[in-house]
Design an enzyme around this catalytic site. Structure first.
Site, short mmCIF file in Angstrom:
data_model
loop_
_atom_site.label_atom_id
_atom_site.label_comp_id
_atom_site.label_asym_id
_atom_site.label_seq_id
_atom_site.Cartn_x
_atom_site.Cartn_y
_atom_site.Cartn_z
N CYS A 152 -4.20 3.96 10.03
CA CYS A 152 -5.01 5.15 10.31
C CYS A 152 -6.33 4.78 10.98
O CYS A 152 -7.22 5.62 11.11
CB CYS A 152 -5.26 5.95 9.04
SG CYS A 152 -6.11 5.04 7.74
N PHE A 203 0.86 -1.18 0.00
CA PHE A 203 0.00 0.00 0.00
C PHE A 203 0.90 1.24 0.00
O PHE A 203 0.79 2.12 0.84
CB PHE A 203 -0.94 0.01 1.20
CG PHE A 203 -1.79 -1.23 1.35
CD1 PHE A 203 -2.99 -1.36 0.66
CD2 PHE A 203 -1.37 -2.27 2.16
CE1 PHE A 203 -3.77 -2.50 0.81
CE2 PHE A 203 -2.14 -3.42 2.30
CZ PHE A 203 -3.35 -3.54 1.62
#
Length: 344
Positions: free
Chosen positions: A294, A200
């Protein structure tokens, strides 16, 4: 939570992470918290609508369609604050009387990179007015409903030695402080690794720093971001090569034989986490994982998978780029004790 003291907010943010870990029966050591300063946000998504006398621009109330006109925001940087007046000007010429426009603003080197959604169709009149507004407000690039409307210069973002040519709507860490803190944690967690996979990878927030000390394979699902990362790496004069791949890691995670090539893996997924990739990693012998998250809940879920597969959580560090909100980020180092990076 602007009414609360910094110490109270810091304890609250650490508590959010600790609660998420406890929900998965994990008792990981939390080392501390890094909090970005006020007026440091460099990206924001403004909303705006036309009025009889001009336009309103700002943010929606929580869980509300009510648009709050913002005059001053203690979160956003001075450079990004210029985007509020820009957003009003764009709404006057480009918003319908009944709808709102959404304006994504990134403060980058030399100006603003702006992407507008839900604007009126890009007709001849708008094609004339939008470049004028962009020039008046220091906009490097203006994208309107997915189409380039104006460009003074290609927006770039500096990562280590590399200048990344940003595709429209590219993801940036919310603050420079937060980006540097997360980079430092990734470099710490992967110290001694000779070959690293950055999963990612985005536009190279970690890949381009890691390649200063070893070869990196960067995997990202968004093709424009993969292309930008590779272009930046090719021209940066990095000490080691970066090999970038476009691949959807949700549907097609790296397999155990592919992971066997690396002695450290960096995970930085979106809020949904990296469940499919975590399941593959749990079955692998990758010695070190640096996990940047996150979303504490999806992070804890994935760490549970990894711990059940034989990993240990060495440390967790909280990173707060979103002052006064419940949004919290996490950096962590996980290891499999029978192997260490850089050692036989």
């Amino acid at each position: 939570m602007q009414h609360a003291s910094d110490a109270l907010v810091a304890d609250w943010k650490v508590g959010i992470v600790r609660t998420a870990l406890a929900a998965q029966s994990l008792d990981a050591p939390i080392r501390g918290i890094e909090t970005s300063p006020t007026r440091s946000r460099r990206r924001a998504r403004f909303a705006a609508r036309r009025t009889k006398s001009g336009a309103l621009a700002g943010f929606h109330g929580r869980k509300s369609d009510v648009l709050v006109d913002v005059v001053d925001c203690p979160l956003i940087s001075d450079d990004l604050a210029k985007g509020l007046d820009l957003t009003r000007a764009l709404a006057v010429v480009g918003a319908s009387r009944k709808g709102e426009i959404l304006v994504q603003c990134n403060a980058v080197q030399g100006g603003l990179d702006v992407s507008v959604e839900d604007g009126k169709p890009l007709d001849q009149e708008l094609r004339i007015k939008l470049p004028q507004i962009a020039a008046e407000h220091g906009v490097l690039r203006l994208t309107w409903n997915g189409e380039l409307a104006a460009q003074l210069a290609p927006p770039q973002h500096k990562i280590g030695k590399a200048d990344v040519p940003l595709p429209p709507g590219a993801f940036l860490q919310a603050t420079e402080h937060g980006e540097k803190a997360l980079q430092a944690f990734v470099l710490e967690a992967t110290e001694g690794a000779h070959a690293v996979a950055d999963l990612f990878a985005g536009c190279g927030t970690f890949s381009l720093r890691l390649a200063e000390r070893g070869p990196v394979t960067a995997v990202e699902g968004d093709k424009p971001m993969t292309r930008a990362l590779q272009e930046a790496a090719n021209h940066a004069g990095l000490a080691y090569p970066v090999r970038s791949l476009t691949r959807d890691l949700f549907d097609d995670p790296l397999t155990e034989p592919e992971l066997a090539k690396f002695d450290a893996v960096v995970l930085d997924p979106p809020r949904a986490g990296a469940q499919a990739q975590a399941q593959r990693l749990a079955k692998s012998d990758v010695p070190v994982i640096a996990y940047i998250s996150c979303d504490p809940a999806s992070f804890a879920r994935d760490v549970r998978i990894l711990v059940d597969g034989g990993y240990q959580v060495e440390w967790v560090h909280v990173v707060d780029q979103f002052r006064w909100s419940p949004h919290t980020e996490v950096a962590a180092r996980l290891t499999k004790s029978h192997m260490q990076p850089g050692r036989d």
